[in-house]
Design a protein around this motif. Sequence first.
Motif, PDB file in Angstrom:
ATOM      1  N   VAL A   5       0.862  -1.176   0.000  1.00  0.00           N
ATOM      2  CA  VAL A   5       0.000   0.000   0.000  1.00  0.00           C
ATOM      3  C   VAL A   5       0.901   1.229   0.000  1.00  0.00           C
ATOM      4  O   VAL A   5       1.844   1.308   0.785  1.00  0.00           O
ATOM      5  CB  VAL A   5      -0.937   0.011   1.231  1.00  0.00           C
ATOM      6  N   GLU A   6       0.607   2.165  -0.890  1.00  0.00           N
ATOM      7  CA  GLU A   6       1.363   3.415  -0.980  1.00  0.00           C
ATOM      8  C   GLU A   6       0.438   4.570  -0.632  1.00  0.00           C
ATOM      9  O   GLU A   6      -0.681   4.644  -1.140  1.00  0.00           O
ATOM     10  CB  GLU A   6       1.864   3.635  -2.407  1.00  0.00           C
ATOM     11  N   TYR A   7       0.915   5.489   0.224  1.00  0.00           N
ATOM     12  CA  TYR A   7       0.112   6.647   0.589  1.00  0.00           C
ATOM     13  C   TYR A   7       0.180   7.688  -0.516  1.00  0.00           C
ATOM     14  O   TYR A   7       1.252   8.081  -0.959  1.00  0.00           O
ATOM     15  CB  TYR A   7       0.609   7.249   1.908  1.00  0.00           C
ATOM     16  N   LEU A   8      -0.998   8.143  -0.987  1.00  0.00           N
ATOM     17  CA  LEU A   8      -1.079   9.125  -2.061  1.00  0.00           C
ATOM     18  C   LEU A   8      -1.424  10.519  -1.554  1.00  0.00           C
ATOM     19  O   LEU A   8      -1.441  11.471  -2.315  1.00  0.00           O
ATOM     20  CB  LEU A   8      -2.137   8.690  -3.089  1.00  0.00           C
ATOM     21  N   GLY A   9      -1.734  10.637  -0.262  1.00  0.00           N
ATOM     22  CA  GLY A   9      -2.173  11.908   0.306  1.00  0.00           C
ATOM     23  C   GLY A   9      -3.686  11.955   0.395  1.00  0.00           C
ATOM     24  O   GLY A   9      -4.395  11.159  -0.238  1.00  0.00           O
ATOM     25  N   PHE A  13      -4.895   5.764  -0.627  1.00  0.00           N
ATOM     26  CA  PHE A  13      -3.786   4.842  -0.732  1.00  0.00           C
ATOM     27  C   PHE A  13      -3.935   4.041  -2.018  1.00  0.00           C
ATOM     28  O   PHE A  13      -5.052   3.744  -2.448  1.00  0.00           O
ATOM     29  CB  PHE A  13      -3.783   3.866   0.453  1.00  0.00           C
ATOM     30  N   LYS A  14      -2.829   3.666  -2.610  1.00  0.00           N
ATOM     31  CA  LYS A  14      -2.849   2.777  -3.762  1.00  0.00           C
ATOM     32  C   LYS A  14      -2.481   1.386  -3.258  1.00  0.00           C
ATOM     33  O   LYS A  14      -1.395   1.179  -2.719  1.00  0.00           O
ATOM     34  CB  LYS A  14      -1.867   3.231  -4.828  1.00  0.00           C
ATOM     35  N   ALA A  15      -3.393   0.445  -3.402  1.00  0.00           N
ATOM     36  CA  ALA A  15      -3.158  -0.944  -3.012  1.00  0.00           C
ATOM     37  C   ALA A  15      -2.646  -1.692  -4.235  1.00  0.00           C
ATOM     38  O   ALA A  15      -3.216  -1.574  -5.323  1.00  0.00           O
ATOM     39  CB  ALA A  15      -4.449  -1.575  -2.512  1.00  0.00           C
ATOM     40  N   ASN A  16      -1.567  -2.426  -4.054  1.00  0.00           N
ATOM     41  CA  ASN A  16      -0.941  -3.153  -5.156  1.00  0.00           C
ATOM     42  C   ASN A  16      -0.918  -4.644  -4.843  1.00  0.00           C
ATOM     43  O   ASN A  16      -0.527  -5.048  -3.753  1.00  0.00           O
ATOM     44  CB  ASN A  16       0.499  -2.667  -5.345  1.00  0.00           C
ATOM     45  N   THR A  17      -1.343  -5.440  -5.808  1.00  0.00           N
ATOM     46  CA  THR A  17      -1.225  -6.884  -5.720  1.00  0.00           C
ATOM     47  C   THR A  17      -0.391  -7.341  -6.910  1.00  0.00           C
ATOM     48  O   THR A  17      -0.022  -6.533  -7.765  1.00  0.00           O
ATOM     49  CB  THR A  17      -2.612  -7.574  -5.758  1.00  0.00           C
ATOM     50  N   LEU A  24      -7.577   2.900  -2.440  1.00  0.00           N
ATOM     51  CA  LEU A  24      -8.316   2.870  -1.179  1.00  0.00           C
ATOM     52  C   LEU A  24      -8.557   4.325  -0.786  1.00  0.00           C
ATOM     53  O   LEU A  24      -7.591   5.054  -0.514  1.00  0.00           O
ATOM     54  CB  LEU A  24      -7.507   2.187  -0.078  1.00  0.00           C
ATOM     55  N   ASP A  25      -9.789   4.749  -0.804  1.00  0.00           N
ATOM     56  CA  ASP A  25     -10.125   6.119  -0.422  1.00  0.00           C
ATOM     57  C   ASP A  25     -10.822   6.065   0.929  1.00  0.00           C
ATOM     58  O   ASP A  25     -12.018   5.791   1.017  1.00  0.00           O
ATOM     59  CB  ASP A  25     -11.017   6.766  -1.475  1.00  0.00           C
ATOM     60  N   CYS A  26     -10.070   6.315   1.985  1.00  0.00           N
ATOM     61  CA  CYS A  26     -10.585   6.160   3.346  1.00  0.00           C
ATOM     62  C   CYS A  26     -11.637   7.203   3.715  1.00  0.00           C
ATOM     63  O   CYS A  26     -12.333   7.045   4.715  1.00  0.00           O
ATOM     64  CB  CYS A  26      -9.432   6.178   4.346  1.00  0.00           C
ATOM     65  N   LYS A  27     -11.771   8.259   2.926  1.00  0.00           N
ATOM     66  CA  LYS A  27     -12.850   9.229   3.151  1.00  0.00           C
ATOM     67  C   LYS A  27     -14.175   8.654   2.659  1.00  0.00           C
ATOM     68  O   LYS A  27     -15.231   9.055   3.113  1.00  0.00           O
ATOM     69  CB  LYS A  27     -12.557  10.549   2.440  1.00  0.00           C
ATOM     70  N   GLU A  28     -14.115   7.727   1.724  1.00  0.00           N
ATOM     71  CA  GLU A  28     -15.318   7.131   1.131  1.00  0.00           C
ATOM     72  C   GLU A  28     -15.660   5.776   1.745  1.00  0.00           C
ATOM     73  O   GLU A  28     -16.810   5.485   2.025  1.00  0.00           O
ATOM     74  CB  GLU A  28     -15.133   6.969  -0.388  1.00  0.00           C
ATOM     75  N   ILE A  29     -14.648   4.930   1.877  1.00  0.00           N
ATOM     76  CA  ILE A  29     -14.831   3.572   2.396  1.00  0.00           C
ATOM     77  C   ILE A  29     -13.714   3.309   3.395  1.00  0.00           C
ATOM     78  O   ILE A  29     -12.541   3.466   3.068  1.00  0.00           O
ATOM     79  CB  ILE A  29     -14.784   2.518   1.267  1.00  0.00           C
ATOM     80  N   THR A  30     -14.075   2.876   4.596  1.00  0.00           N
ATOM     81  CA  THR A  30     -13.061   2.623   5.619  1.00  0.00           C
ATOM     82  C   THR A  30     -12.356   1.293   5.357  1.00  0.00           C
ATOM     83  O   THR A  30     -12.910   0.401   4.691  1.00  0.00           O
ATOM     84  CB  THR A  30     -13.681   2.576   7.023  1.00  0.00           C
TER      85      THR A  30
END
Length: 154
Positions: A5-9, A13-17, A24-30
């Motif tokens: 997971v990379e923090y984008l600000g 976050f960008k989740a990579n597999t 991952l937009d924590c303001k929208e979905i926890t």
Amino acid sequence: MNVSVEYLGEKKFKANTIKSSYILDCKEITPVEYFVTGIIGCTGIDLVMMAEKDGYVVSNYKVSAEIERQMEVPMKLASMHIIYAFDGSFDVVKAKRYILASLESYCTTVNSVRDSVKITYTIVHNGVKIANKESIASGEGTEIEDGFGAACGS
């Protein structure tokens, strides 16, 4: 398996597999909501795959969950009630066996939390409720009577 997971600000976050990546937009979905949708997505996919393997088609399919969390930090999951609603030309015995095979054996995510989370399920097959708030086996090797001689739990 390797993931990162990379923090984008801005709480994104960008989740990579190995296969893909997603935001991952924590303001929208926890993260907890992502986690729980991953759990019900895993068990939901199992039903479709098992039915297809047997030559059946699943339609009008929806999996949902009612979640209770503990109030104390870290606010772990306390209970999860998974509701499966779907149509299929297979009988109710096969419908319940598909679900129990996922819950008791195949679904990695459910089986990763089952020792600490009380998990129940309801199944609506072809518009008829064939299981209502039944429990899965949880804890150290507890077995339940599933109506099929524990065929799915053994």
